[in-house]
Design an enzyme around this catalytic site. Structure first.
Site, PDB file in Angstrom:
ATOM      1  N   ARG A 345       0.847  -1.189   0.000  1.00  0.00           N
ATOM      2  CA  ARG A 345       0.000   0.000   0.000  1.00  0.00           C
ATOM      3  C   ARG A 345       0.884   1.240   0.000  1.00  0.00           C
ATOM      4  NH1 ARG A 345      -5.007   1.307   4.114  1.00  0.00           N
ATOM      5  NH2 ARG A 345      -3.396   1.083   5.714  1.00  0.00           N
ATOM      6  N   GLU A 437     -12.689   4.658   0.395  1.00  0.00           N
ATOM      7  CA  GLU A 437     -12.771   5.172   1.759  1.00  0.00           C
ATOM      8  C   GLU A 437     -12.968   6.682   1.811  1.00  0.00           C
ATOM      9  OE1 GLU A 437      -9.071   4.053   3.563  1.00  0.00           O
ATOM     10  OE2 GLU A 437      -7.873   5.003   2.015  1.00  0.00           O
ATOM     11  N   ASP A 637      -4.982   2.863  13.928  1.00  0.00           N
ATOM     12  CA  ASP A 637      -4.108   3.520  12.965  1.00  0.00           C
ATOM     13  C   ASP A 637      -4.704   4.892  12.672  1.00  0.00           C
ATOM     14  OD1 ASP A 637      -6.190   3.128  11.187  1.00  0.00           O
ATOM     15  OD2 ASP A 637      -5.139   1.648   9.966  1.00  0.00           O
TER      16      ASP A 637
END
Length: 731
Positions: A345, A437, A637
């Site tokens: 990522r 997202e 996170d």
């Protein structure tokens, strides 16, 4: 060499630590010329930096227009039709009724065909990264014995040594799983006295014998795949729903010698894919940090990464698992990879890094640099001899987060194309994972997929970041509901269903993953087992888990549910409502919330923010298990941080709370967090000196400056304060 030394062929300023890594480690690993590399990097940066900046300006311009619209309608009830029409008029919302099928080729089976658990791990932590890569296979006995899936009652406590009563409960649970996943013809696996092989036919078959009874076979003999080992100590390999199960027989093993049929362990194919993360779970704020991230990814791709750690007074070394070899049922040799298929990522389009300074004196966009360097690292995967390649199809998988709408996805497609040209890779070698997202990506998901139709290998939902962006986008629309109430609003179910509906209509099944988000409670595995199968039943062929143990347990869900069949059923349902998706989670009468409820919400948010931020700022830990206000360990996170900080910022803006109340709450919760970290010798208390605690000031800034942060992101402030802390520590 100084920071001001120019690039060998141009005007880029390269940080010495980054240049040394590239020229002495990375480029030799792929056999690439130094001058050609830097010239190509300069060309990509010079050409694409202005485009990146323009995309960020579009984000800001759209948000400004949305803020103005909400302010002008402040005393009106939100009109869904009028709001949607407005979003169309400013270019925020595109037509959502055209579904372009993806044309992605050369996708590995773990992504295209097999449904399974997916790990996400900070690649900056070598030990975690290796553990995750090795989580392709996991002991079901260990996962059950060490977690709350097996209750600690009736003498079945874990204790300090092996407890035979708990062991018996583990074996019973595993036996029930085997009866469901690998049913025998007429008997239970618990009735088996011995397993063996029948060599009488053209292919070897498994037989299972009862004490004093005839031998039986599997209800579906085709599930038997192969075997390894000797007659008295051997392993039998099976496949169900595309995933492997290995029965290990060992009469000398501490468990095997007591177990029926000497079954010493049941090993499951668990995390078939892992995202090695350079983004949300990583605290990389400068060139030194970035080199550490890149070096670990390079080591994973080379197969050379190791990590030393101490356990029981001994120094141990963790390294990548070897491949697993068997004799197939037809007599051929069979080798299966010992490691998870690795995706990486990258960072999104917003942040920058001082690893390179551009010709106009500014930091390079981190996402551009990530695409170049992580691709180069992944190219070493083709050159190693000790393991099966990470991608048997020769593909490179990059998950791209925090993109806002189809133009930003198209930019990523262009960037990846330029990187492929730099390294002379075939077009579309680099596959993209689109993280759904951000609100503008959700609302325009069909167009986002179309913008990268030759590359898309993954889409998923992420509730926390998505909620953070939902709050920030609608910041001036009104006060949002308490966090738990937000989860119950129509928009969230519509969002989750929309992602699957669009993915199916765009042809992802059989070509790409449709994923769901993280289980946040690593110590609550019984809850996970009771609830996370719902992700598969909702049409996801992968879902995130927080640990190798969780991956092993979650793997059982994929043996229970045929996800492709579920997706075929879902394909016929009515598509989720875009109007529901675009309805903000606002409260009708938030001013009348009881004072104690407001304070409880502030306590929860502030404690969570502080618990995460203090480790991020003071210790550079980007992801960890942080105790919540009830002392339940949660995986945290930046996504969790974003929603909590934006939530308080929204309540401040709309007068639900005051700056004084929030600051008092932060100070009180700092004492709670300090006490929760008493056992950490490297921990620095915040409550001893609030004014001079950089971590405390960072946490407060995330809230008090929250409305001004781009899209409500936490990274700009975290990087600013972490750099301050590193400078202080250096002195």
């Amino acid at each position: 060499m100084s920071n001001d030394e120019p690039c060998p062929t141009g005007t880029l300023q390269i940080a010495p630590v980054f240049r040394e890594f590239v020229e002495t480690e990375l480029l030799p690993a792929i056999g690439y010329d130094v001058a050609t590399f830097w010239s190509g990097v300069e060309s990509i940066i010079e050409d694409l930096t202005p485009v990146n900046r323009e995309l960020l300006k579009i984000r800001d311009d759209l948000q400004t227009k949305i803020d103005a619209w909400h302010k002008s309608h402040a005393n009106e009830e939100l009109n869904d039709a009028g709001y949607v029409e407005f979003l169309h008029s400013i270019g925020y919302l595109k037509a959502a009724d055209t579904f372009t099928e993806i044309e992605t080729a050369n996708v590995d089976a773990e992504i295209a065909e097999v449904a399974g658990a997916q790990l996400v791990v900070p690649v900056s932590n070598a030990r975690f990264a290796i553990n995750a890569a090795n989580a392709r296979w996991g002991s079901l006995y260990d996962a059950l014995y060490g977690t709350d899936v097996i209750p600690e009652n009736d003498g079945r406590d874990r204790g300090s040594g092996y407890n035979p009563l708990r062991g018996a409960a583990v074996i019973s649970y595993a036996t029930e799983f085997l009866d469901r996943a690998l049913p025998l013809d007429g008997i239970s696996h618990g009735d088996v006295n011995s397993y063996g092989l029948d060599h009488s036919g053209d292919a070897v078959n498994l037989v299972a014998a009862q004490a004093g009874g005839a031998a039986v076979t599997l209800q579906d003999p085709g599930q038997f795949v192969g075997y390894s080992g000797s007659e008295d100590k051997c392993s039998y390999l099976f496949r169900n729903n595309g995933l492997h199960i290995e029965l290990q027989i060992d009469p000398q093993h501490v468990i095997g010698k007591e177990a029926t049929a000497n079954l010493a362990d049941v090993v499951l194919e668990a995390a078939i894919t892992t995202i090695q993360d350079c983004e949300d779970s990583v605290a990389a704020v400068d060139a030194d940090d970035k080199v550490g991230v890149y070096r670990n990814w390079l080591g994973l791709m080379q197969g050379s990464l190791t990590a030393e750690f101490s356990k029981a007074g001994k120094t141990l070394t963790r390294k990548l698992a070897t491949d697993r070899t068997y004799t197939a049922a037809n007599g051929d040799d069979l080798t299966l990879t010992g490691r998870s298929l690795l995706l990486v990522r990258n960072v999104g389009h917003l942040m920058s890094t001082d690893a390179i300074i551009t010709s106009d004196g500014k930091e390079v966009f981190e996402g551009i640099l990530d695409a170049i360097v992580t691709t180069a690292c992944a190219m070493t995967d083709r050159r190693r001899d000790d393991y099966q390649p990470n991608s048997r199809e020769g593909s490179i998988y990059i998950v791209k987060p925090k993109m806002h709408g189809p133009y930003e996805v198209a930019f990523t497609d262009t960037l990846f194309g330029r990187v492929e040209a730099l390294f002379d890779l075939q077009p579309n070698t680099i596959k993209v994972g689109i993280m759904d997202e951000e609100r503008r990506t959700t609302a325009n998901l069909p167009a986002c997929i179309a913008a990268a139709k030759h590359r898309v290998a993954f889409i998923n939902t992420g509730f926390l970041d998505r909620t953070g962006d939902e709050i920030h986008t609608s910041m001036h629309a009104g006060a949002v509901l308490p966090k738990e109430a937000i989860k119950l609003q129509p928009w969230i179910l519509a969002y989750e269903n929309w992602n699957v509906d669009v993915g199916i209509r765009c042809g992802l099944p059989g070509k790409a993953q449709i994923g769901k988000g993280m289980w946040p409670k690593p110590d609550e595995m019984l809850q996970m087992m009771d609830s996370k199968q719902a992700h598969l039943e909702a049409g996801a062929n992968c879902a995130w888990v927080p640990s190798p143990t969780a991956a092993t347990l979650h793997a059982m869900h994929y043996h229970a549910v045929d996800v492709r069949s579920v997706q075929r059923e879902i394909a016929g349902r009515e598509i989720a409502s875009i109007e529901d998706i675009l309805t903000p989670p606002l409260g009708n009468d938030m001013q009348s919330l009881p004072a104690e409820q407001i304070q409880a919400e502030l306590n929860n948010n502030a404690q969570g923010i502080l618990g995460y931020v203090v480790r991020w700022i003071d210790q550079g830990v980007g992801c960890s298990k942080v105790p919540d206000i009830e002392d339940v360990g949660l995986m945290e996170d930046r996504a969790t941080l974003r929603i909590s900080s934006q939530h308080i910022a929204n309540w401040l803006l709309h007068g639900i709370t005051t700056r004084e109340q929030v600051l008092e709450t932060f100070k009180r919760m700092a004492e709670v967090v300090d006490n929760q970290n008493d056992g950490d010798a490297s921990y620095e208390r915040m409550s001893n000196d609030y004014d001079n605690s950089i971590a405390f000031r960072a946490a407060c800034a995330l809230v008090f400056e929250g409305c001004e942060q781009p899209s409500g992101y936490t990274e700009p402030l975290l990087h600013q304060y972490r750099r301050q802390k590193k400078a202080q520590q250096a002195v």
